[in-house]
Design an enzyme around this catalytic site. Sequence first.
Site, PDB file in Angstrom:
ATOM      1  N   HIS A   1     -55.848   4.314 -39.780  1.00  0.00           N
ATOM      2  CA  HIS A   1     -55.159   3.392 -38.872  1.00  0.00           C
ATOM      3  C   HIS A   1     -55.950   2.102 -38.710  1.00  0.00           C
ATOM      4  O   HIS A   1     -57.185   2.136 -38.680  1.00  0.00           O
ATOM      5  CB  HIS A   1     -54.942   4.042 -37.501  1.00  0.00           C
ATOM      6  CG  HIS A   1     -54.088   5.269 -37.544  1.00  0.00           C
ATOM      7  ND1 HIS A   1     -54.560   6.501 -37.947  1.00  0.00           N
ATOM      8  CD2 HIS A   1     -52.765   5.455 -37.246  1.00  0.00           C
ATOM      9  CE1 HIS A   1     -53.585   7.395 -37.897  1.00  0.00           C
ATOM     10  NE2 HIS A   1     -52.484   6.790 -37.478  1.00  0.00           N
TER      11      HIS A   1
ATOM     12  N   ASP B   1     -51.969   2.603 -40.880  1.00  0.00           N
ATOM     13  CA  ASP B   1     -50.761   2.581 -40.051  1.00  0.00           C
ATOM     14  C   ASP B   1     -50.942   1.776 -38.769  1.00  0.00           C
ATOM     15  O   ASP B   1     -52.063   1.597 -38.282  1.00  0.00           O
ATOM     16  CB  ASP B   1     -50.370   4.012 -39.663  1.00  0.00           C
ATOM     17  CG  ASP B   1     -49.728   4.782 -40.791  1.00  0.00           C
ATOM     18  OD1 ASP B   1     -49.761   4.290 -41.942  1.00  0.00           O
ATOM     19  OD2 ASP B   1     -49.207   5.874 -40.543  1.00  0.00           O
TER      20      ASP B   1
END
Length: 280
Positions: free
Chosen positions: A247, A102
Amino acid sequence: MKNDQRPPGRRTLLRLAAGLGAAAAVRVIAADPAGEAVRADDPPPAGAPGLKAAVPTEPTAHRLRPMTAGAPPRFRPMAPPVRTRPFEELPEIGHAMVLTFDDGPDPLYTPEILAILRAHDVRAMFFLCGEMAHDNQDLVRAIADDGHTIGNHSWNHPLVTRLSRAGVRDELGPTSEAIERITGAPPRWYRAPYGAWNRNSFEIGAELGMEPMAWTVDSLDWTRPGVGTIVRRIQEGAAPGVVVLSHDAGGNRSQSVAALRRYLPELLDDGYRITVPRRR
């Protein structure tokens, strides 16, 4: 009036109308590539506690622009059924797992993650923030060129449950437009920042032709708990159909990169396929 000048009869008009109706039906079918079966009993999404580190770029003023007058309407895939819960796992993919990243793309960490995935010939999902995609367009193209799936993660990562309907549209719409402009294809998946979903985000996502994707295993890598801890969390959560959250942007992601370098070959050695979901 001569016979060859008579107006067309009722049967002729009916045949013409039937032909036009069939042509319209063909257009609708061709524009509906996603006939995917869905699960209405998905469990509620896992939360994502804590605050995300600030994105190291300033938000831009990019917004959707009206089309030029007289231009033909743009093709949009037909919207999927509106979900009330996101997908958290994908048991139908067999002995496989989905890795997701992300907040990117980030010019420091995303290339390293791409290199690791490329070395093992696996594909992952990248949920991009619109402002990051706009500022790092070569990286967006690199993600797409490597065959990874690109998803929509809003424009600048707000808590969408605090936004008006128009605000949600301003976050998701321009992000999809930016991704489509850069890669040539609109995203077909999206993920709510912080895992915070509401009816507006489900409905607007569906209008944009996207399915909602949450996760099964949260590595909590954004807290920088140590490479060993990230690896352990993912190994302990490994199972068929699991979706892993990590992430590649939003702060210092060196631990995320180092952890991927360790756990990815171990997952492959354990017999897991690393794959991405397909829209049927």
